[in-house]
Write a protein that holds these residues in place. Structure first.
Motif, PDB file in Angstrom:
ATOM      1  N   UNK A 161      33.436  37.056  10.842  1.00  0.00           N
ATOM      2  CA  UNK A 161      34.422  35.847  10.657  1.00  0.00           C
ATOM      3  C   UNK A 161      33.417  34.925  11.084  1.00  0.00           C
ATOM      4  N   UNK A 162      33.576  33.680  10.386  1.00  0.00           N
ATOM      5  CA  UNK A 162      32.752  32.437  10.864  1.00  0.00           C
ATOM      6  C   UNK A 162      31.437  32.153  10.062  1.00  0.00           C
ATOM      7  N   UNK A 163      30.969  33.226   9.477  1.00  0.00           N
ATOM      8  CA  UNK A 163      29.607  33.138   8.909  1.00  0.00           C
ATOM      9  C   UNK A 163      29.657  32.768   7.392  1.00  0.00           C
ATOM     10  N   UNK A 164      28.641  32.206   6.918  1.00  0.00           N
ATOM     11  CA  UNK A 164      28.624  32.032   5.321  1.00  0.00           C
ATOM     12  C   UNK A 164      27.856  33.100   4.841  1.00  0.00           C
ATOM     13  N   UNK A 165      27.847  33.340   3.716  1.00  0.00           N
ATOM     14  CA  UNK A 165      27.126  34.378   3.108  1.00  0.00           C
ATOM     15  C   UNK A 165      25.495  34.154   3.162  1.00  0.00           C
ATOM     16  N   UNK A 166      25.123  32.820   2.831  1.00  0.00           N
ATOM     17  CA  UNK A 166      23.839  32.588   3.170  1.00  0.00           C
ATOM     18  C   UNK A 166      23.133  32.934   4.432  1.00  0.00           C
ATOM     19  N   UNK A 167      24.045  32.996   5.738  1.00  0.00           N
ATOM     20  CA  UNK A 167      23.467  33.565   6.778  1.00  0.00           C
ATOM     21  C   UNK A 167      23.507  34.957   6.884  1.00  0.00           C
ATOM     22  N   UNK A 168      23.852  35.612   5.858  1.00  0.00           N
ATOM     23  CA  UNK A 168      23.685  37.049   5.858  1.00  0.00           C
ATOM     24  C   UNK A 168      22.230  37.620   5.387  1.00  0.00           C
ATOM     25  N   UNK A 169      21.883  36.754   4.193  1.00  0.00           N
ATOM     26  CA  UNK A 169      20.741  37.219   3.594  1.00  0.00           C
ATOM     27  C   UNK A 169      20.786  38.266   2.582  1.00  0.00           C
ATOM     28  N   UNK A 170      20.545  39.491   2.989  1.00  0.00           N
ATOM     29  CA  UNK A 170      20.616  40.549   1.963  1.00  0.00           C
ATOM     30  C   UNK A 170      21.933  41.385   2.177  1.00  0.00           C
ATOM     31  N   UNK A 171      22.132  42.110   1.160  1.00  0.00           N
ATOM     32  CA  UNK A 171      23.369  43.082   1.316  1.00  0.00           C
ATOM     33  C   UNK A 171      23.214  44.024   2.493  1.00  0.00           C
TER      34      UNK A 171
END
Length: 230
Positions: A161-171
């Motif tokens: 919650x609260x994070x964008x997908x861009x912040x995740x980087x990779x699957x």
């Protein structure tokens, strides 16, 4: 993404379950007289065409490959086209292709978790990823777990919650059936002997073990503190 094969005992239950799904899928390809066309699809030369299948390619991929993989190989229960499950889906009337109900819907919604998936035809995984990004970045108020696939290649995304997908980087995890699908096609060819052991050898069970219901529900419990009864 690693394409390294994993060697395993012939009685490995995950390998056996995946092999059975691939054999059934290949038999359906043969029954629809699409073997030659599908060879070119697996090799990346063509898109899967509805005129050969006499069915929408995305629906065919869902019914014959993705849903059997989810249910029979990975051990999930699911609900296609769930309504009122994914709030603020950007497209008017749009819903995810399926929700995973192994994490019960009421438990998921009470704990602000959404466990859903997007399916596209082969060679269109990027479209599934774009759909996921559009949804998740428009609704940061829920934890999200997304299974994305074009039938051949698979991705698992875990978004707090609260994070964008861009912040995740990779699957969180990736795996591919492409080599196994290429090999299992010999079931439909009189000129090539079918060797199920060779198909199993091409299945990366280490990679696919991250997609099983037990594995992902454990991730949800560890990451979000939400436990599903198993």
């Amino acid at each position: 993404m690693s394409d390294q094969s994993t060697t395993f005992d012939d009685h490995d239950p995950l390998a056996h379950s995946i092999l059975k799904v691939l054999e059934d899928f290949t038999d359906e390809i043969g029954a629809r007289e699409c073997t030659a066309h599908f060879d070119k699809v697996v090799d990346g030369k063509y898109y899967l065409k509805g005129k050969h299948l006499i069915q929408n390619p995305e629906r065919f991929t869902e019914d014959q490959l993705v849903f059997p993989m989810l249910r029979q190989a990975f051990g999930y229960s699911l609900r296609p086209q769930p309504k009122q499950y994914a709030p603020r889906w950007p497209r008017s009337g749009g819903v995810p292709d399926f929700a995973i109900t192994s994490l019960p819907i009421d438990v998921a919604m009470q704990n602000d978790v959404r466990f859903f998936g997007e399916v596209k035809p082969p060679k269109k995984l990027k479209n599934a990823r774009n759909d996921m990004v559009e949804y998740l970045d428009s609704d940061l108020d829920v934890h999200a777990v997304a299974l994305l696939t074009d039938g051949f290649d698979w991705e698992l995304w875990v978004r707090p919650k609260g994070e964008s997908v861009a912040e995740l980087g990779d699957p969180h995890a990736e795996a591919s059936l492409r080599d196994s699908l290429r090999t299992v096609q010999s079931r439909n060819k009189v000129t090539e002997p079918y060797q199920p052991h060779q198909v199993r050898t091409n299945i990366n069970t280490d990679a696919f073990s991250a997609f099983t219901a037990d594995s992902v529900l454990t991730v949800i419990e560890e990451e979000f503190g939400v436990k599903a009864t198993r």
